[in-house]
Design a protein around this motif. Structure first.
Motif, short mmCIF file in Angstrom:
data_model
loop_
_atom_site.label_atom_id
_atom_site.label_comp_id
_atom_site.label_asym_id
_atom_site.label_seq_id
_atom_site.Cartn_x
_atom_site.Cartn_y
_atom_site.Cartn_z
N ASN A 185 14.63 63.11 116.56
CA ASN A 185 15.07 64.12 115.60
C ASN A 185 15.45 63.52 114.26
O ASN A 185 15.80 64.24 113.33
CB ASN A 185 16.26 64.91 116.17
CG ASN A 185 16.45 66.25 115.48
OD1 ASN A 185 15.51 67.01 115.32
ND2 ASN A 185 17.66 66.52 115.06
N PHE A 186 15.36 62.19 114.15
CA PHE A 186 15.76 61.51 112.93
C PHE A 186 14.67 60.57 112.47
O PHE A 186 13.84 60.10 113.26
CB PHE A 186 17.07 60.74 113.15
CG PHE A 186 18.24 61.63 113.45
CD1 PHE A 186 19.01 62.16 112.42
CD2 PHE A 186 18.57 61.97 114.75
CE1 PHE A 186 20.08 63.00 112.69
CE2 PHE A 186 19.63 62.80 115.03
CZ PHE A 186 20.39 63.32 113.99
N ASP A 187 14.66 60.30 111.18
CA ASP A 187 13.66 59.42 110.58
C ASP A 187 14.13 57.98 110.76
O ASP A 187 14.84 57.43 109.92
CB ASP A 187 13.50 59.77 109.10
CG ASP A 187 12.32 59.05 108.47
OD1 ASP A 187 11.54 58.44 109.23
OD2 ASP A 187 12.18 59.07 107.24
N ASN B 229 24.53 65.87 110.17
CA ASN B 229 24.81 64.62 110.88
C ASN B 229 26.20 64.61 111.48
O ASN B 229 26.41 64.13 112.60
CB ASN B 229 24.64 63.43 109.93
CG ASN B 229 23.19 63.22 109.54
OD1 ASN B 229 22.60 64.09 108.90
ND2 ASN B 229 22.61 62.09 109.90
N ASN C 29 17.46 68.52 119.64
CA ASN C 29 18.27 68.99 118.52
C ASN C 29 19.25 70.04 119.02
O ASN C 29 18.95 71.23 119.03
CB ASN C 29 17.36 69.59 117.44
CG ASN C 29 18.16 70.19 116.30
OD1 ASN C 29 19.36 69.97 116.16
ND2 ASN C 29 17.50 70.97 115.47
N ALA D 124 21.37 58.41 109.63
CA ALA D 124 19.92 58.63 109.61
C ALA D 124 19.55 59.89 108.85
O ALA D 124 20.33 60.84 108.76
CB ALA D 124 19.38 58.70 111.03
N ASP D 125 18.31 59.90 108.32
CA ASP D 125 17.78 61.10 107.68
C ASP D 125 17.15 61.98 108.74
O ASP D 125 16.36 61.53 109.57
CB ASP D 125 16.71 60.73 106.65
CG ASP D 125 17.31 59.99 105.47
OD1 ASP D 125 18.46 60.28 105.11
OD2 ASP D 125 16.61 59.11 104.92
N ARG D 126 17.48 63.25 108.68
CA ARG D 126 16.92 64.20 109.64
C ARG D 126 15.46 64.46 109.32
O ARG D 126 15.06 64.55 108.16
CB ARG D 126 17.73 65.50 109.59
CG ARG D 126 17.33 66.48 110.67
CD ARG D 126 18.10 67.77 110.54
NE ARG D 126 17.57 68.78 111.46
CZ ARG D 126 17.84 70.04 111.40
NH1 ARG D 126 18.65 70.50 110.47
NH2 ARG D 126 17.33 70.89 112.28
N VAL E 185 22.93 57.67 114.10
CA VAL E 185 22.81 59.12 113.88
C VAL E 185 23.62 59.56 112.67
O VAL E 185 23.20 60.45 111.92
CB VAL E 185 23.24 59.88 115.14
CG1 VAL E 185 23.32 61.37 114.88
CG2 VAL E 185 22.26 59.61 116.29
#
Length: 321
Positions: free
Chosen positions: A281-283, A243, A227, A312-314, A309
Motif C-alpha cells: 500500500n506504500f511506495d 500515515n 489498506n 512512506a508515500d502512499r 509506514v
C-alpha cells in the motif's frame, strides 16, 4: 453495509480487535470469521475449534458471524447449535473456498457442481438448527454457469443472505470477474445479495455501485488488509493524516499479536504475513520490503515497520492532505 471477508490467518480475532479499537464501526460494520472446519475431530475439542469466535474474546471487537466449512450434516447441525448456544443468531456456510485439497473433497467451492448435494444438506440442516443460515459462494468451481443450477435450490430455503464472489474455484483469486453471469444470477435469487471480490479502492467500489445500483452491501477482504482505511474512505470519511491513522492501526495490531499466548516465532511469522500486505500500500523500495522479511527479532521488526509506514508515500491518494 461493509462486511469483512473471512481470510484464514489474517482476519482472525487479532485483526478484528485492532480494527475495532482504532476505527470502531466507522468503516467495517460486520465481520465473517475465518471458517471453522467440521472435520479434524468432533465437538469434544469444540473449545479449540471455536476459540476465535468465543464471545469472551470478541466483546471488544467487530460484530461477528461465524463461518462453517464442510459437508457433514450431523456435525453441521451440532456446530451451528453450539454456536447458537453461545449467542450467535446466524452462521455462514462456506461454499467459496477455492483451495484444491478442500474443493476436491466436495467442501468449499467444490460443492458448487453438486446442486442435489447442496439441496440435501440444506433440507436436513435448516429444520434442525437454532440459527439462521447464510451462504458464501462462488459462481461455480469448474464453470460460472454452475450457479444457475443452484438458484432454485437457494430459493427454496429461508436463507439470511448469499455472499457471491463472481469467480470460479479454479481461478483461485486471479483472472477476470464474471460480472455478466453474476448479473443474471442475482436477478433470480430471492435473497439478500452481498457482493465480494476485488474491491481495492474507492473507484472499485464506485464501479460496482454503477453496475449494480441496488447492491447496497459489499464484502471486502484483501483490500481491507492491504489498506485498513479503505472501508472508511468508501463511506466518505475524510482521512487527513493517512500515515498517522495507518500507524495507529499497525501499532494496535502489533499489541494484539504480542499479547497472544504463542511462541515468539509464531508472532514473528504473523507480523511478516501482515507486512507483505501492508507493504503493497506504500511506495517502497524492494530493499525496504525484503529487509523487513529477513529480520529475526520480533520487536525490532515491528519497530522498523512502524518507522517505514510513518514516512512512506502512499500509492493511492488519500481523501485529504
Amino acid at each position: 453495509m461493509i462486511y469483512l471477508a473471512p481470510m484464514q490467518g489474517l482476519t482472525e480475532i487479532t485483526f478484528r480487535k485492532a480494527y475495532y479499537k482504532v476505527f470502531g464501526l466507522s468503516g467495517i460494520d460486520m465481520a465473517i470469521s475465518p471458517f471453522i472446519s467440521l472435520t479434524h475431530g468432533t465437538l469434544a475439542n469444540a473449545y479449540k475449534k471455536i476459540k476465535d469466535v468465543l464471545p469472551e474474546y470478541n466483546a471488544q471487537s467487530l460484530p461477528l458471524i461465524p463461518q462453517i466449512l464442510g459437508n457433514e450434516i450431523p456435525q453441521f447441525i451440532e456446530m451451528a447449535n453450539r454456536l447458537g448456544e453461545i449467542g450467535y443468531d446466524e452462521v455462514n456456510w462456506n461454499m467459496g473456498c477455492p483451495v484444491t485439497k478442500v474443493a476436491h473433497k466436495k467442501r468449499g467451492s467444490g460443492l458448487l457442481p453438486y446442486p442435489d448435494m447442496v439441496d440435501n444438506i440444506l433440507s436436513k440442516v435448516l429444520p434442525n438448527v437454532s440459527t439462521r443460515i447464510s451462504l458464501k459462494i462462488r459462481l461455480g468451481y469448474y464453470s460460472p454457469d454452475e450457479v444457475f443450477n443452484l438458484v432454485s435450490v437457494f430459493n427454496r430455503y429461508p436463507l439470511a443472505s448469499v455472499v457471491i464472489h463472481p469467480r470460479i474455484g479454479l481461478q483461485m483469486y486471479e483472472g477476470d470477474l464474471f460480472l455478466d453471469v453474476f448479473a443474471k444470477a442475482i436477478a433470480d435469487i430471492k435473497h439478500k445479495i452481498i457482493f465480494n471480490g476485488d474491491i481495492f479502492s474507492v473507484a472499485d467500489y464506485a464501479e460496482i455501485q454503477r453496475l449494480f445500483p441496488n447492491m447496497s452491501d459489499v464484502m471486502i477482504g484483501r483490500g481491507a488488509v492491504l489498506n485498513p482505511l479503505l472501508p472508511l474512505e468508501i463511506k466518505g470519511q475524510t482521512v487527513c493524516n493517512y500515515n498517522k491513522s495507518y500507524v495507529e492501526f499497525v501499532n494496535t495490531l502489533f499489541d494484539e499479536i504480542n499479547a497472544r499466548n504463542v511462541p515468539e516465532i509464531s508472532k514473528l511469522r504473523k507480523t511478516k504475513e501482515y507486512w507483505q500486505y501492508f507493504a503493497q500500500n506504500f511506495d517502497l523500495s524492494d530493499e525496504d520490503r525484503r529487509g523487513v522479511l529477513l529480520m529475526t527479532d520480533l520487536y525490532d521488526m515491528q519497530r522498523v515497520i512502524v518507522e517505514i509506514v510513518s514516512k512512506a508515500d502512499r500509492l493511492c491518494m488519500p481523501n485529504c492532505r
